[in-house]
Scaffold this motif. Structure first.
Motif, short mmCIF file in Angstrom:
data_model
loop_
_atom_site.label_atom_id
_atom_site.label_comp_id
_atom_site.label_asym_id
_atom_site.label_seq_id
_atom_site.Cartn_x
_atom_site.Cartn_y
_atom_site.Cartn_z
N LEU A 277 -0.15 1.30 -1.36
CA LEU A 277 0.84 2.35 -1.35
C LEU A 277 1.24 2.75 -2.77
O LEU A 277 1.03 1.97 -3.71
N VAL B 216 0.34 -4.37 0.48
CA VAL B 216 1.12 -4.95 1.56
C VAL B 216 0.18 -5.46 2.65
O VAL B 216 -0.59 -4.68 3.22
N ALA C 72 1.94 -0.69 -4.72
CA ALA C 72 2.21 -1.93 -3.99
C ALA C 72 1.05 -2.19 -3.05
O ALA C 72 0.40 -1.27 -2.54
N LEU D 68 1.32 6.00 1.76
CA LEU D 68 0.10 5.24 2.03
C LEU D 68 -1.09 5.90 1.35
O LEU D 68 -1.32 7.10 1.49
N GLN E 270 8.68 1.44 7.56
CA GLN E 270 9.72 0.92 6.67
C GLN E 270 9.42 1.26 5.21
O GLN E 270 10.28 1.70 4.47
N TRP E 271 8.17 1.04 4.80
CA TRP E 271 7.79 1.38 3.42
C TRP E 271 7.92 2.89 3.19
O TRP E 271 8.34 3.32 2.14
N ARG F 228 4.33 5.27 -5.10
CA ARG F 228 5.48 6.17 -5.16
C ARG F 228 5.74 6.52 -6.61
O ARG F 228 5.40 5.76 -7.53
N ASP G 169 11.32 3.96 2.43
CA ASP G 169 11.69 3.57 1.07
C ASP G 169 11.00 4.43 0.01
O ASP G 169 11.07 4.12 -1.19
N ILE H 150 5.78 -1.70 9.91
CA ILE H 150 5.68 -2.03 8.49
C ILE H 150 5.52 -0.76 7.66
O ILE H 150 6.23 -0.54 6.68
N LEU H 151 4.58 0.10 8.06
CA LEU H 151 4.34 1.33 7.30
C LEU H 151 5.53 2.28 7.37
O LEU H 151 5.87 2.93 6.38
N TRP I 30 7.60 5.16 -0.19
CA TRP I 30 6.21 4.83 -0.50
C TRP I 30 5.26 5.69 0.33
O TRP I 30 5.52 5.96 1.51
#
Length: 51
Positions: free
Chosen positions: A46, A9, A7, A30, A22-23, A48, A26, A19-20, A28
């Motif tokens: 990012l 972002v 992804a 970096l 939250q990802w 995963r 989930d 922001i980081l 993800w």
């Protein structure tokens, strides 16, 4: 063999951590942060593992 999904972002400077985080919650990870394509702002890359 592992398979990944990726992804990109856009990051808002005053909310980068939120922001980081939250990802990250989930699942993800970096990979890198670079200057955006317009030369302004930042973009996070990012990844995963695919389920």
């Amino acid at each position: 063999m592992q398979k990944w999904e990726y992804a990109t972002v856009p990051l808002i400077v005053h909310a980068t951590k939120q922001i980081l985080d939250q990802w990250g919650e989930d699942g993800w990870e970096l990979v890198q942060v670079l200057t955006g394509p317009d030369g302004n702002g930042l973009v996070a890359y990012l990844k995963r593992e695919k389920a």
